[in-house]
Write a protein that holds these residues in place. Structure first.
Motif, PDB file in Angstrom:
ATOM      1  N   UNK A 115       0.874  -1.180   0.000  1.00  0.00           N
ATOM      2  CA  UNK A 115       0.000   0.000   0.000  1.00  0.00           C
ATOM      3  C   UNK A 115       0.909   1.227   0.000  1.00  0.00           C
ATOM      4  N   UNK A 116       0.717   2.085  -1.007  1.00  0.00           N
ATOM      5  CA  UNK A 116       1.610   3.232  -1.195  1.00  0.00           C
ATOM      6  C   UNK A 116       0.812   4.463  -1.626  1.00  0.00           C
ATOM      7  N   UNK A 117      -0.127   4.916  -0.803  1.00  0.00           N
ATOM      8  CA  UNK A 117      -0.957   6.064  -1.182  1.00  0.00           C
ATOM      9  C   UNK A 117      -0.133   7.342  -1.320  1.00  0.00           C
ATOM     10  N   UNK A 118      -0.602   8.211  -2.208  1.00  0.00           N
ATOM     11  CA  UNK A 118       0.125   9.442  -2.497  1.00  0.00           C
ATOM     12  C   UNK A 118      -0.524  10.628  -1.795  1.00  0.00           C
ATOM     13  N   UNK A 119       0.301  11.603  -1.443  1.00  0.00           N
ATOM     14  CA  UNK A 119      -0.179  12.840  -0.833  1.00  0.00           C
ATOM     15  C   UNK A 119       0.371  14.024  -1.615  1.00  0.00           C
ATOM     16  N   UNK A 120      -0.197  15.175  -1.365  1.00  0.00           N
ATOM     17  CA  UNK A 120       0.033  16.450  -2.035  1.00  0.00           C
ATOM     18  C   UNK A 120      -0.968  16.629  -3.177  1.00  0.00           C
ATOM     19  N   UNK A 121      -0.766  17.634  -3.972  1.00  0.00           N
ATOM     20  CA  UNK A 121      -1.779  18.089  -4.916  1.00  0.00           C
ATOM     21  C   UNK A 121      -1.649  17.446  -6.288  1.00  0.00           C
ATOM     22  N   UNK A 122      -2.647  17.721  -7.166  1.00  0.00           N
ATOM     23  CA  UNK A 122      -2.566  17.250  -8.541  1.00  0.00           C
ATOM     24  C   UNK A 122      -1.352  17.853  -9.248  1.00  0.00           C
ATOM     25  N   UNK A 123      -1.035  19.108  -8.942  1.00  0.00           N
ATOM     26  CA  UNK A 123       0.140  19.721  -9.567  1.00  0.00           C
ATOM     27  C   UNK A 123       1.400  18.971  -9.169  1.00  0.00           C
ATOM     28  N   UNK A 124       1.444  18.484  -7.937  1.00  0.00           N
ATOM     29  CA  UNK A 124       2.587  17.678  -7.504  1.00  0.00           C
ATOM     30  C   UNK A 124       2.657  16.376  -8.284  1.00  0.00           C
ATOM     31  N   UNK A 125       1.491  15.815  -8.619  1.00  0.00           N
ATOM     32  CA  UNK A 125       1.479  14.610  -9.454  1.00  0.00           C
ATOM     33  C   UNK A 125       2.045  14.915 -10.832  1.00  0.00           C
ATOM     34  N   UNK A 126       1.679  16.078 -11.379  1.00  0.00           N
ATOM     35  CA  UNK A 126       2.202  16.495 -12.681  1.00  0.00           C
ATOM     36  C   UNK A 126       3.702  16.716 -12.616  1.00  0.00           C
ATOM     37  N   UNK A 127       4.151  17.361 -11.556  1.00  0.00           N
ATOM     38  CA  UNK A 127       5.570  17.710 -11.420  1.00  0.00           C
ATOM     39  C   UNK A 127       6.441  16.550 -10.941  1.00  0.00           C
ATOM     40  N   UNK A 128       5.808  15.487 -10.473  1.00  0.00           N
ATOM     41  CA  UNK A 128       6.574  14.370  -9.923  1.00  0.00           C
ATOM     42  C   UNK A 128       7.121  14.658  -8.547  1.00  0.00           C
ATOM     43  N   UNK A 129       6.403  15.480  -7.761  1.00  0.00           N
ATOM     44  CA  UNK A 129       6.875  15.880  -6.433  1.00  0.00           C
ATOM     45  C   UNK A 129       5.910  15.432  -5.333  1.00  0.00           C
ATOM     46  N   UNK A 130       5.267  14.298  -5.541  1.00  0.00           N
ATOM     47  CA  UNK A 130       4.353  13.759  -4.539  1.00  0.00           C
ATOM     48  C   UNK A 130       5.101  13.263  -3.310  1.00  0.00           C
ATOM     49  N   UNK A 131       4.347  12.993  -2.259  1.00  0.00           N
ATOM     50  CA  UNK A 131       4.862  12.292  -1.079  1.00  0.00           C
ATOM     51  C   UNK A 131       4.130  10.956  -1.004  1.00  0.00           C
ATOM     52  N   UNK A 132       4.885   9.875  -0.845  1.00  0.00           N
ATOM     53  CA  UNK A 132       4.288   8.538  -0.830  1.00  0.00           C
ATOM     54  C   UNK A 132       4.679   7.819   0.452  1.00  0.00           C
ATOM     55  N   UNK A 133       3.677   7.312   1.159  1.00  0.00           N
ATOM     56  CA  UNK A 133       3.913   6.525   2.371  1.00  0.00           C
ATOM     57  C   UNK A 133       3.615   5.069   2.053  1.00  0.00           C
ATOM     58  N   UNK A 134       4.523   4.191   2.441  1.00  0.00           N
ATOM     59  CA  UNK A 134       4.476   2.809   1.970  1.00  0.00           C
ATOM     60  C   UNK A 134       4.346   1.821   3.125  1.00  0.00           C
ATOM     61  N   UNK A 135       3.410   0.887   2.950  1.00  0.00           N
ATOM     62  CA  UNK A 135       3.334  -0.278   3.818  1.00  0.00           C
ATOM     63  C   UNK A 135       3.857  -1.473   3.040  1.00  0.00           C
ATOM     64  N   UNK A 136       4.883  -2.111   3.546  1.00  0.00           N
ATOM     65  CA  UNK A 136       5.507  -3.231   2.838  1.00  0.00           C
ATOM     66  C   UNK A 136       5.894  -4.310   3.844  1.00  0.00           C
ATOM     67  N   UNK A 137       5.863  -5.567   3.419  1.00  0.00           N
ATOM     68  CA  UNK A 137       6.163  -6.649   4.373  1.00  0.00           C
ATOM     69  C   UNK A 137       7.587  -6.631   4.905  1.00  0.00           C
ATOM     70  N   UNK A 138       8.518  -6.092   4.124  1.00  0.00           N
ATOM     71  CA  UNK A 138       9.904  -6.032   4.584  1.00  0.00           C
ATOM     72  C   UNK A 138      10.672  -5.016   3.750  1.00  0.00           C
ATOM     73  N   UNK A 139      11.917  -4.774   4.134  1.00  0.00           N
ATOM     74  CA  UNK A 139      12.734  -3.777   3.449  1.00  0.00           C
ATOM     75  C   UNK A 139      13.029  -4.178   2.012  1.00  0.00           C
TER      76      UNK A 139
END
Length: 288
Positions: A115-139
């Motif tokens: 699970x890796x939902x994105x945060x920040x605005x649509x403009x950030x999605x366009x610019x490639x400057x989103x923030x992504x928080x990740x849930x993963x089973x391991x490193x």
């Protein structure tokens, strides 16, 4: 042989994210969306269905409206075509429990789910400057997808096991929207008194302890001009996310009064026909 990427869901956020992946990943990207125009604009190789993406890709990214759509695509389109070693990365905002359940289900087929939902605005999605928080089973699982996530984001953080990324995103949206409500109340009160102009109010708040990302973006760009466009993050989506947070709180035995009020205001905004407008439209409910 190079890794092949897949992308399903090319909406307001998914479209620009996919385009950045195509431009920056350096490997083939196959995409699918029910909207043919969005599919063409993404610049990826086209697939005729989500199932075809699953057949062709080693790592599949999802950017869908919410939990029901994610569950349907994963279980009915991806899982029947899953093969050991594949990875599914959900960029949507979905319930924590769903992320945990899908991770467990796919693990039975030796498929990773993050699970890796994105945060920040649509403009950030366009610019490639989103923030992504990740849930993963391991490193190791996180390390496998991090380079691709950085094609879309400047901040990528492994927050913990499956569900952790979803939890942080829900809390993020809770804080953001509760701040939007506070700003909407502040600007409405100031306008009713007629003592302070909008620009003066926002400049003063920004210079004091009320300064925030929400003030600079949601406040100045939407609340101040009282403009709440469609095609951004709508009230219906924010209501969904606050609802997910309230569901999680209930399961944890918590009552969140501010979140309950926020959800009530979003309900009223959607009920008044504003469901497709930017969530800052809640100011219209407060003003009435």
């Amino acid at each position: 042989m190079s890794t092949r990427l897949g992308f399903i869901g090319l909406g307001v956020m998914g479209g620009p994210m996919c385009r950045n992946l195509v431009r920056r990943a350096g490997v083939p990207v196959t995409a699918f969306d029910v909207n043919a125009q969005a599919l063409e604009a993404a610049g990826a190789e086209r697939a005729a269905s989500a199932a075809e993406v699953a057949e062709r890709a080693d790592v599949v990214f999802l950017s869908l409206p919410g939990g029901p759509q994610v569950e349907d695509v994963v279980l009915n389109e991806l899982l029947p075509h899953a093969r050991p070693g594949q990875t599914v990365v959900d960029l949507s905002t979905s319930p924590v429990q769903l992320a945990q359940r899908l991770a467990a289900t796919l693990a039975e087929q030796d498929v990773l789910f993050l699970d890796a939902p994105v945060a920040r605005t649509r403009q950030a999605a366009v610019d490639g400057t989103l923030s992504i928080t990740v849930g993963a089973p391991d490193a190791a699982a996180f390390d496998r997808v991090e380079p691709y996530l950085r094609c879309m984001a400047t901040e990528v953080r492994h927050c913990g096991p499956p569900g952790a990324g979803a939890l942080v995103k829900l809390v993020n949206n809770l804080v953001v929207f509760e701040t939007v409500v506070a700003l909407a109340e502040a600007v409405t009160l100031a306008r009713r008194t007629g003592l302070v102009g909008d620009e003066t109010l926002f400049d003063a708040l920004a210079a004091g302890s009320a300064a925030s990302f929400a003030l600079d973006n949601h406040g100045r760009k939407a609340l101040l001009p009282d403009t709440h466009p469609r095609g951004a993050f709508p009230a219906s989506y924010m209501r969904k996310d606050i609802g997910y947070a309230l569901d999680l709180a209930e399961q944890a035995g918590l009552r969140l009064p501010a979140a309950l009020l926020a959800h009530e205001l979003l309900d009223a905004a959607c009920g008044a026909g504003h469901e497709e407008e930017y969530h800052t439209v809640v100011v219209r409910v407060i003003d009435q």
